[in-house]
Design a protein around this motif. Structure first.
Motif, short mmCIF file in Angstrom:
data_model
loop_
_atom_site.label_atom_id
_atom_site.label_comp_id
_atom_site.label_asym_id
_atom_site.label_seq_id
_atom_site.Cartn_x
_atom_site.Cartn_y
_atom_site.Cartn_z
N THR A 182 -9.43 -38.75 23.82
CA THR A 182 -10.44 -38.39 22.84
C THR A 182 -10.31 -36.97 22.31
O THR A 182 -11.00 -36.60 21.37
N GLY A 183 -9.46 -36.16 22.89
CA GLY A 183 -9.32 -34.79 22.41
C GLY A 183 -8.30 -34.02 23.23
O GLY A 183 -7.86 -34.47 24.30
N ARG A 184 -7.93 -32.86 22.71
CA ARG A 184 -6.96 -32.02 23.40
C ARG A 184 -7.29 -30.57 23.14
O ARG A 184 -7.60 -30.18 22.02
N GLU A 185 -7.23 -29.76 24.19
CA GLU A 185 -7.37 -28.32 24.04
C GLU A 185 -6.01 -27.66 24.24
O GLU A 185 -5.23 -28.07 25.10
N VAL A 186 -5.74 -26.65 23.42
CA VAL A 186 -4.49 -25.91 23.51
C VAL A 186 -4.77 -24.42 23.32
O VAL A 186 -5.82 -24.03 22.80
N THR A 187 -3.83 -23.62 23.75
CA THR A 187 -3.88 -22.18 23.48
C THR A 187 -2.96 -21.91 22.29
O THR A 187 -1.79 -22.28 22.31
N VAL A 188 -3.50 -21.29 21.25
CA VAL A 188 -2.72 -20.94 20.06
C VAL A 188 -2.41 -19.44 20.13
O VAL A 188 -3.31 -18.62 20.30
N THR A 189 -1.14 -19.10 20.00
CA THR A 189 -0.71 -17.71 19.98
C THR A 189 -0.15 -17.40 18.60
O THR A 189 0.73 -18.11 18.11
N SER A 190 -0.68 -16.36 17.98
CA SER A 190 -0.26 -15.97 16.64
C SER A 190 0.39 -14.59 16.68
O SER A 190 -0.20 -13.62 17.15
N GLY A 191 1.61 -14.52 16.17
CA GLY A 191 2.31 -13.25 16.05
C GLY A 191 2.53 -12.90 14.59
O GLY A 191 2.81 -13.77 13.77
N SER A 192 2.38 -11.63 14.24
CA SER A 192 2.57 -11.19 12.86
C SER A 192 2.96 -9.72 12.85
O SER A 192 2.56 -8.95 13.74
N ARG A 193 3.71 -9.34 11.82
CA ARG A 193 4.06 -7.93 11.66
C ARG A 193 2.85 -7.10 11.25
O ARG A 193 2.91 -5.87 11.27
N ARG A 194 1.78 -7.76 10.89
CA ARG A 194 0.60 -7.03 10.42
C ARG A 194 -0.31 -6.56 11.55
O ARG A 194 -1.26 -5.83 11.32
N TRP A 195 -0.07 -7.03 12.77
CA TRP A 195 -0.82 -6.49 13.90
C TRP A 195 0.12 -6.24 15.08
O TRP A 195 1.14 -6.90 15.23
N PRO A 196 -0.22 -5.26 15.93
CA PRO A 196 0.74 -4.78 16.94
C PRO A 196 0.97 -5.75 18.10
O PRO A 196 2.05 -5.74 18.69
N VAL A 197 -0.02 -6.54 18.46
CA VAL A 197 0.13 -7.47 19.59
C VAL A 197 -0.29 -8.86 19.15
O VAL A 197 -1.15 -9.01 18.26
N PRO A 198 0.29 -9.90 19.74
CA PRO A 198 -0.09 -11.27 19.38
C PRO A 198 -1.56 -11.54 19.70
O PRO A 198 -2.15 -10.95 20.60
N ARG A 199 -2.13 -12.47 18.96
CA ARG A 199 -3.50 -12.90 19.19
C ARG A 199 -3.48 -14.31 19.78
O ARG A 199 -2.68 -15.14 19.38
N THR A 200 -4.38 -14.58 20.71
CA THR A 200 -4.45 -15.90 21.33
C THR A 200 -5.88 -16.42 21.26
O THR A 200 -6.84 -15.65 21.24
N MET A 201 -5.98 -17.75 21.22
CA MET A 201 -7.29 -18.39 21.18
C MET A 201 -7.16 -19.80 21.75
O MET A 201 -6.18 -20.49 21.51
N ARG A 202 -8.16 -20.20 22.49
CA ARG A 202 -8.21 -21.55 23.04
C ARG A 202 -9.06 -22.41 22.10
O ARG A 202 -10.21 -22.08 21.81
N ILE A 203 -8.47 -23.52 21.60
CA ILE A 203 -9.18 -24.36 20.65
C ILE A 203 -8.97 -25.83 20.99
O ILE A 203 -8.06 -26.19 21.74
N ALA A 204 -9.84 -26.68 20.44
CA ALA A 204 -9.67 -28.12 20.51
C ALA A 204 -8.87 -28.57 19.30
O ALA A 204 -9.32 -28.41 18.17
#
Length: 233
Positions: A182-204
């Motif tokens: 019925t659903g899945r949770e994952v961790t999304v990691t976003s990397g970009s040259r516009r910020w110094p460190v990657p951003r992470t978020m747990r989402i469904a």
């Protein structure tokens, strides 16, 4: 004795800004297409920038989630070389099917197909079947900037605005070894040259109804239609 520090004038700041924009290939204040509020913090500018490319995990759910926002505000979207995208799952993810074009098998000239579609579609998602040369990517990037289109690439791609990767998937819905997913949770990691460190978020991704949601959010239970997930090796 205090040093005489001069604040750069408007002309100097303008020159520096222009140099940075030329280096990165797009304006810092370029317009963005809206995405779901859950994904907005993971993207520079809070949305999909016109003329930019994004490298994504090979996840059907992630592509659908990114196309949902633009299609809902009237932007046409196209998916090239993704035969697993089904109408039911795509609609449940929030994509307006009246604003979606599917080209499941573009053949060996897929890059030409993607470039042609980018002439008229604000958002183009593509899965390259093979390696793309820097020259080919540069030509497509020039087309994107000229037309103001956004490219979502499943896999590696040079000079991207951001890279979104998925990890730690956890499915829900199976109890005692049987039932419906019925659903899945994952961790999304976003990397970009516009910020110094990657951003992470747990989402469904997806939540129980097939859409995207914050992790842990309860939505009415409903079995998902089956679709294939592919991962970057």
């Amino acid at each position: 004795m205090r040093a005489n520090v001069r604040t750069p004038g408007a002309a100097v700041l303008g020159t520096l800004r222009a140099q940075l924009e030329r280096t990165q290939g797009r304006r810092l204040d370029a317009p963005v297409l809206p995405v779901h509020p859950v994904l907005a913090p993971l993207l520079p500018g809070g949305g999909l920038r016109a003329g930019a490319a994004y490298a994504l995990e090979r996840s059907a759910a992630l592509v659908m989630a990114l196309m949902a926002g633009p299609s809902q505000v009237g932007a046409w979207c196209a998916a090239v070389g993704m035969p697993e995208l089904g109408a039911e799952a795509t609609e449940q993810a929030g994509v307006d099917l009246e604003r979606l074009v599917l080209i499941p098998d573009p053949g060996p000239r897929w890059l030409t197909v993607a470039a042609t579609v980018a002439e008229v579609m604000p958002v183009v998602a593509v899965r390259p079947p093979g390696r793309v040369t820097d020259a080919e990517a540069a030509r497509l990037a020039a087309r994107l900037r000229d037309r103001g289109s956004t490219l979502l690439v499943q896999g590696r791609w040079p000079q991207v605005e951001a890279t979104l990767m998925l990890s730690d998937p956890a499915w829900s819905g199976l109890e005692h070894g049987h039932g419906h997913l019925t659903g899945r949770e994952v961790t999304v990691t976003s990397g970009s040259r516009r910020w110094p460190v990657p951003r992470t978020m747990r989402i469904a991704l997806p939540a129980c109804g097939g859409e995207i949601a914050p992790a842990g959010q309860r939505t009415p239970s409903r079995a998902m239609p089956a679709y294939e997930e592919r991962w970057v090796s």
